[in-house]
Design an enzyme around this catalytic site. Structure first.
Site, PDB file in Angstrom:
ATOM      1  N   LYS A  89       0.851  -1.182   0.000  1.00 48.41           N
ATOM      2  CA  LYS A  89       0.000   0.000   0.000  1.00 48.41           C
ATOM      3  C   LYS A  89       0.887   1.232   0.000  1.00 48.41           C
ATOM      4  O   LYS A  89       2.036   1.181   0.454  1.00 48.41           O
ATOM      5  CB  LYS A  89      -0.900   0.026   1.247  1.00 48.41           C
ATOM      6  CG  LYS A  89      -2.157   0.857   1.091  1.00 48.41           C
ATOM      7  CD  LYS A  89      -3.254   0.115   0.334  1.00 48.41           C
ATOM      8  CE  LYS A  89      -4.538   0.911   0.287  1.00 48.41           C
ATOM      9  NZ  LYS A  89      -5.627   0.156  -0.355  1.00 48.41           N
ATOM     10  N   GLY A 189     -22.220   5.899   3.600  1.00 54.92           N
ATOM     11  CA  GLY A 189     -21.236   6.283   2.593  1.00 54.92           C
ATOM     12  C   GLY A 189     -21.676   5.842   1.214  1.00 54.92           C
ATOM     13  O   GLY A 189     -21.654   4.653   0.903  1.00 54.92           O
ATOM     14  N   VAL A 190     -22.123   6.798   0.401  1.00 53.26           N
ATOM     15  CA  VAL A 190     -22.613   6.450  -0.941  1.00 53.26           C
ATOM     16  C   VAL A 190     -21.750   7.130  -2.004  1.00 53.26           C
ATOM     17  O   VAL A 190     -22.228   7.831  -2.881  1.00 53.26           O
ATOM     18  CB  VAL A 190     -24.107   6.800  -1.125  1.00 53.26           C
ATOM     19  CG1 VAL A 190     -24.972   5.779  -0.432  1.00 53.26           C
ATOM     20  CG2 VAL A 190     -24.420   8.202  -0.615  1.00 53.26           C
ATOM     21  N   GLY A 191     -20.446   6.872  -1.880  1.00 52.97           N
ATOM     22  CA  GLY A 191     -19.516   7.298  -2.908  1.00 52.97           C
ATOM     23  C   GLY A 191     -19.523   6.297  -4.050  1.00 52.97           C
ATOM     24  O   GLY A 191     -20.565   5.738  -4.411  1.00 52.97           O
ATOM     25  N   LYS A 192     -18.344   6.059  -4.622  1.00 57.44           N
ATOM     26  CA  LYS A 192     -18.252   5.197  -5.795  1.00 57.44           C
ATOM     27  C   LYS A 192     -18.786   3.797  -5.523  1.00 57.44           C
ATOM     28  O   LYS A 192     -19.512   3.226  -6.347  1.00 57.44           O
ATOM     29  CB  LYS A 192     -16.794   5.122  -6.266  1.00 57.44           C
ATOM     30  CG  LYS A 192     -16.262   6.427  -6.833  1.00 57.44           C
ATOM     31  CD  LYS A 192     -14.866   6.276  -7.408  1.00 57.44           C
ATOM     32  CE  LYS A 192     -13.823   6.038  -6.350  1.00 57.44           C
ATOM     33  NZ  LYS A 192     -12.448   6.020  -6.912  1.00 57.44           N
ATOM     34  N   VAL A 193     -18.436   3.221  -4.384  1.00 58.34           N
ATOM     35  CA  VAL A 193     -18.846   1.850  -4.070  1.00 58.34           C
ATOM     36  C   VAL A 193     -20.263   1.805  -3.510  1.00 58.34           C
ATOM     37  O   VAL A 193     -21.113   1.030  -3.967  1.00 58.34           O
ATOM     38  CB  VAL A 193     -17.859   1.197  -3.081  1.00 58.34           C
ATOM     39  CG1 VAL A 193     -18.372  -0.168  -2.615  1.00 58.34           C
ATOM     40  CG2 VAL A 193     -16.486   1.044  -3.730  1.00 58.34           C
ATOM     41  N   GLY A 194     -20.536   2.639  -2.502  1.00 61.20           N
ATOM     42  CA  GLY A 194     -21.845   2.599  -1.841  1.00 61.20           C
ATOM     43  C   GLY A 194     -23.003   2.878  -2.774  1.00 61.20           C
ATOM     44  O   GLY A 194     -24.072   2.259  -2.667  1.00 61.20           O
TER      45      GLY A 194
END
Length: 370
Positions: A89, A189-194
């Site tokens: 990482k 959390g409703v970004g790219k994944v959510g």
């Protein structure tokens, strides 16, 4: 180093700091302002693979702690995903909104190249497909690039798909059928994944409740799916009568307090896309004792790394999606082992990953670029 050669590579940290990591190096490029750390936890299964996080850490010590934690998680994630990759990482210290430049990303690409293939990078929080295209101008050890540059594009597509597969395994374990139809799922959390996970759940017949500190993200997902309910906060989401809690933002969502709230409000399962959801060791036992089924985050959110790993072999979406679909079976296997051995699913997942790493490391040892 002189001003004409300002890229500083190879500063390492002591064994007391890096724990069991194979290699931890720092980079500082004075001309672009780059300050970055790459941590390689293990190359027993192959070169370390993991994303680059661009984040305004309060200190270098905070950045170091994060990259050590995240890289170790990638070792386990890649092992359970069945990939021939170890864990690595990187973190770039700074505000991606103001500090990210072409010069900085290209300097970072040279930093990646200095490790001679022992670390392969991709997107993470604060970095995007377009950024990887720039990094790739200086390094061939980059994945998660745009289709125009021969890459796979947005890895959140298969990340959300994998979380959905893990959630289906939770449903089968709890209610006998691998479907969320008729269940209430709360996504924090409703970004790219959510946001993509919300769509998959609605298509499966679930009722979805969401929350996010970023109002435009909530507005966007509700525009796409008007039937979604909105909670004012994570606390309100947990109290909204949900069956499954899905943390899909930053890590540390499962604390002693939030776990107590989950139990108080009758939540039956936790399955989300965020990394490092357990705030500290021991939370997995608290969840177990409360009767809450926990799908280990690094298992169910591995669809993204499966996608970017496939890109290294000439990307095939169907092939990558087929491998991501196996997250359902892997999660089921973890639940079965946990029941047989009387341990929480997080412990069972660790044991399966460690067994694979131990078996393969006898063949390979530490990965050196060939």
């Amino acid at each position: 180093m002189t001003e004409a050669s300002p890229l500083v590579f190879g500063r390492t940290i002591g064994p007391d700091q890096q724990s069991a990591h194979e290699q931890v190096v720092f980079c500082h490029d004075r001309m672009s302002g780059l300050r970055a750390i790459i941590a390689i936890h293990s190359t027993a299964l192959g070169p370390g693979l993991g994303g680059t996080r661009f984040y305004p850490y309060e200190s270098e010590e905070a950045a170091l702690a994060d990259v050590l934690h995240l890289s170790q998680g990638m070792t386990y994630k890649n092992a359970l995903a069945g990939l021939d990759h170890g864990g690595g990482k990187a973190v770039i210290i700074g505000d991606p909104e103001t500090d990210k430049t072409e010069a900085l990303l290209r300097a970072y690409g040279r930093f990646v190249t200095s490790l001679s293939g022992r670390y392969i990078t991709a997107c993470d929080v604060g970095t995007y497909v377009a950024d990887m295209d720039v990094v790739a101008r200086e390094s061939r050890w980059v994945t998660g690039r745009s289709p125009a540059e021969g890459g796979a594009g947005d890895s959140s597509v298969l990340t959300s798909f994998g979380v959905f597969q893990g959630m289906r395994a939770c449903a089968e374990r709890l209610w006998g059928e691998p479907t969320l139809a008729g269940r209430r799922v709360g996504i924090a959390g409703v970004g790219k994944v959510g946001s993509k996970l919300a769509g998959l759940l609605i298509d499966d017949g679930a009722q979805v409740v969401v929350t996010d500190v970023y109002e435009p993200a909530v507005a966007q997902v509700c525009s796409a799916h008007p039937q979604i309910e909105v909670a004012s906060s994570t606390e309100a989401l947990i109290a909204a009568g949900i069956d499954v809690y899905s943390p899909c933002a930053l890590g540390g969502a499962l604390t002693d307090d939030s776990t107590a709230a989950l139990a108080e409000h009758g939540v039956k399962a936790v399955c989300g896309g965020a990394n490092n959801q357990l705030e500290h060791s021991g939370v997995e036992k608290v969840l177990e004792d409360a009767g809450i089924l926990y799908a280990p985050d690094y298992v169910v959110n591995s669809g993204g790394v499966i996608q970017v790993a496939d890109e290294l072999h000439g990307f095939s979406f169907d092939r990558a999606k087929g491998k991501a679909a196996q997250i359902f079976d892997t999660t089921r296997k973890i639940f079965t082992l946990a029941s047989e051995e009387g341990v929480p699913p997080a412990v069972a997942a660790d044991r399966i990953a460690e067994r694979r790493i131990a078996e393969i490391s006898r063949l390979n040892g530490i990965y050196l670029q060939r």
